[in-house]
Write a protein that holds these residues in place. Sequence first.
Motif, PDB file in Angstrom:
ATOM      1  N   GLU A  65      16.250  -4.701  -6.474  1.00 37.60           N
ATOM      2  CA  GLU A  65      17.262  -5.669  -6.038  1.00 37.60           C
ATOM      3  C   GLU A  65      17.695  -5.360  -4.608  1.00 37.60           C
ATOM      4  OE1 GLU A  65      18.669  -8.419  -7.340  1.00 37.60           O
ATOM      5  OE2 GLU A  65      17.249  -8.276  -8.986  1.00 37.60           O
ATOM      6  N   PRO A  66      17.799  -6.374  -3.778  1.00 37.46           N
ATOM      7  CA  PRO A  66      18.273  -6.132  -2.410  1.00 37.46           C
ATOM      8  C   PRO A  66      19.753  -5.758  -2.423  1.00 37.46           C
ATOM      9  CG  PRO A  66      17.987  -8.475  -2.808  1.00 37.46           C
ATOM     10  CD  PRO A  66      17.476  -7.753  -4.027  1.00 37.46           C
ATOM     11  N   ARG A  67      20.182  -5.002  -1.417  1.00 35.22           N
ATOM     12  CA  ARG A  67      21.586  -4.595  -1.333  1.00 35.22           C
ATOM     13  C   ARG A  67      22.489  -5.782  -1.011  1.00 35.22           C
ATOM     14  NH1 ARG A  67      20.798   1.016   1.849  1.00 35.22           N
ATOM     15  NH2 ARG A  67      20.102   2.178   0.038  1.00 35.22           N
ATOM     16  N   GLU A  68      21.957  -6.720  -0.261  1.00 36.92           N
ATOM     17  CA  GLU A  68      22.717  -7.908   0.106  1.00 36.92           C
ATOM     18  C   GLU A  68      21.872  -9.129  -0.237  1.00 36.92           C
ATOM     19  OE1 GLU A  68      25.400  -9.068   3.904  1.00 36.92           O
ATOM     20  OE2 GLU A  68      23.344  -8.507   4.356  1.00 36.92           O
ATOM     21  N   SER A  69      22.467 -10.090  -0.929  1.00 35.84           N
ATOM     22  CA  SER A  69      21.714 -11.272  -1.321  1.00 35.84           C
ATOM     23  C   SER A  69      21.363 -12.109  -0.088  1.00 35.84           C
ATOM     24  CB  SER A  69      22.513 -12.118  -2.309  1.00 35.84           C
ATOM     25  OG  SER A  69      23.570 -12.760  -1.652  1.00 35.84           O
ATOM     26  N   ARG A  70      20.406 -12.975  -0.243  1.00 39.93           N
ATOM     27  CA  ARG A  70      19.987 -13.856   0.846  1.00 39.93           C
ATOM     28  C   ARG A  70      21.148 -14.762   1.271  1.00 39.93           C
ATOM     29  NH1 ARG A  70      14.594 -16.795  -0.462  1.00 39.93           N
ATOM     30  NH2 ARG A  70      13.940 -14.637  -0.517  1.00 39.93           N
ATOM     31  N   LYS A  71      21.918 -15.219   0.307  1.00 36.37           N
ATOM     32  CA  LYS A  71      23.063 -16.084   0.601  1.00 36.37           C
ATOM     33  C   LYS A  71      24.127 -15.329   1.405  1.00 36.37           C
ATOM     34  CE  LYS A  71      26.430 -19.029  -1.706  1.00 36.37           C
ATOM     35  NZ  LYS A  71      26.932 -19.509  -2.980  1.00 36.37           N
ATOM     36  N   ASP A  72      24.423 -14.097   0.997  1.00 34.89           N
ATOM     37  CA  ASP A  72      25.406 -13.294   1.729  1.00 34.89           C
ATOM     38  C   ASP A  72      24.919 -12.955   3.131  1.00 34.89           C
ATOM     39  OD1 ASP A  72      27.108 -13.351  -0.428  1.00 34.89           O
ATOM     40  OD2 ASP A  72      26.541 -11.361  -1.169  1.00 34.89           O
ATOM     41  N   ARG A  73      23.646 -12.657   3.268  1.00 32.57           N
ATOM     42  CA  ARG A  73      23.077 -12.344   4.571  1.00 32.57           C
ATOM     43  C   ARG A  73      23.157 -13.571   5.489  1.00 32.57           C
ATOM     44  NH1 ARG A  73      19.026  -9.534   2.947  1.00 32.57           N
ATOM     45  NH2 ARG A  73      17.735 -11.329   2.393  1.00 32.57           N
ATOM     46  N   SER A  74      22.868 -14.738   4.940  1.00 31.37           N
ATOM     47  CA  SER A  74      22.951 -15.970   5.710  1.00 31.37           C
ATOM     48  C   SER A  74      24.396 -16.263   6.121  1.00 31.37           C
ATOM     49  CB  SER A  74      22.394 -17.132   4.896  1.00 31.37           C
ATOM     50  OG  SER A  74      22.544 -18.332   5.587  1.00 31.37           O
ATOM     51  N   ALA A  75      25.341 -16.041   5.214  1.00 29.12           N
ATOM     52  CA  ALA A  75      26.755 -16.272   5.518  1.00 29.12           C
ATOM     53  C   ALA A  75      27.220 -15.326   6.617  1.00 29.12           C
ATOM     54  CB  ALA A  75      27.605 -16.091   4.264  1.00 29.12           C
ATOM     55  N   ARG A  76      26.814 -14.069   6.563  1.00 30.25           N
ATOM     56  CA  ARG A  76      27.202 -13.100   7.590  1.00 30.25           C
ATOM     57  C   ARG A  76      26.606 -13.483   8.949  1.00 30.25           C
ATOM     58  NH1 ARG A  76      29.984  -8.948   7.766  1.00 30.25           N
ATOM     59  NH2 ARG A  76      30.063  -8.626   5.530  1.00 30.25           N
ATOM     60  N   SER A  77      25.368 -13.937   8.949  1.00 30.31           N
ATOM     61  CA  SER A  77      24.724 -14.360  10.187  1.00 30.31           C
ATOM     62  C   SER A  77      25.450 -15.568  10.788  1.00 30.31           C
ATOM     63  CB  SER A  77      23.261 -14.692   9.919  1.00 30.31           C
ATOM     64  OG  SER A  77      22.658 -15.234  11.055  1.00 30.31           O
ATOM     65  N   PHE A  78      25.837 -16.519   9.947  1.00 32.84           N
ATOM     66  CA  PHE A  78      26.564 -17.699  10.392  1.00 32.84           C
ATOM     67  C   PHE A  78      27.934 -17.297  10.947  1.00 32.84           C
ATOM     68  CE2 PHE A  78      28.982 -21.714   9.240  1.00 32.84           C
ATOM     69  CZ  PHE A  78      28.429 -22.486  10.249  1.00 32.84           C
ATOM     70  N   ALA A  79      28.612 -16.388  10.269  1.00 30.33           N
ATOM     71  CA  ALA A  79      29.909 -15.905  10.739  1.00 30.33           C
ATOM     72  C   ALA A  79      29.763 -15.190  12.079  1.00 30.33           C
ATOM     73  CB  ALA A  79      30.531 -14.969   9.707  1.00 30.33           C
ATOM     74  N   ARG A  80      28.696 -14.440  12.260  1.00 28.52           N
ATOM     75  CA  ARG A  80      28.444 -13.748  13.522  1.00 28.52           C
ATOM     76  C   ARG A  80      28.240 -14.759  14.661  1.00 28.52           C
ATOM     77  NH1 ARG A  80      24.214 -10.767  11.994  1.00 28.52           N
ATOM     78  NH2 ARG A  80      25.657  -9.355  10.977  1.00 28.52           N
ATOM     79  N   HIS A  81      27.515 -15.844  14.364  1.00 26.69           N
ATOM     80  CA  HIS A  81      27.296 -16.897  15.363  1.00 26.69           C
ATOM     81  C   HIS A  81      28.621 -17.555  15.760  1.00 26.69           C
ATOM     82  CE1 HIS A  81      25.571 -20.315  17.447  1.00 26.69           C
ATOM     83  NE2 HIS A  81      26.228 -21.119  16.633  1.00 26.69           N
TER      84      HIS A  81
END
Length: 159
Positions: A65-81
């Motif tokens: 299992e990944p430590r961070e889900s794809r959805k959470d990773r995408s949300a963090r990337s969007f928040a960073r932008h």
Amino acid sequence: MSPNWILVCDAARARLFVASDRKSAWAEVAGYANPELRGPVTARNSGRTVPRTQESVGSARHVIEPRESRKDRSARSFARHIAGELQDARAHRRYARLFLVAPPRFLGVLCDELGDLKAAGVAGTLGKDVVGLQAETLAQHVRAAFPRDFAMEPKRPAA
């Protein structure tokens, strides 16, 4: 005097409003979208491929299992932008104060990406999921949450 900015967002999209003073009408000046979380599921690359490991003895395979889900990773990337855009705007003094409105979980991610909220000019946060509402309804929620910063529209007397 620089205007106030109101950012209303979730992990999939963001809307930026400008209010020049307490009583002025809001103008929506920008919109952002997270393409990984927008659109139908088939368009979002929903085919889940997870890494697997081979058992050292036998033919068993286990999912890692990944430590961070794809959805959470995408949300963090969007928040960073979004945080980068806001920090750039703050550096160029395009707004005096910033109000953030987002669901509590995404609000936390966005605040983490912004770092020091005072340095970013954040005057208030509201943990509500209202990004899909009409601008007038959204303004009512924000005015109710921040009555000192935004004048409430006068109520019409009952006839």
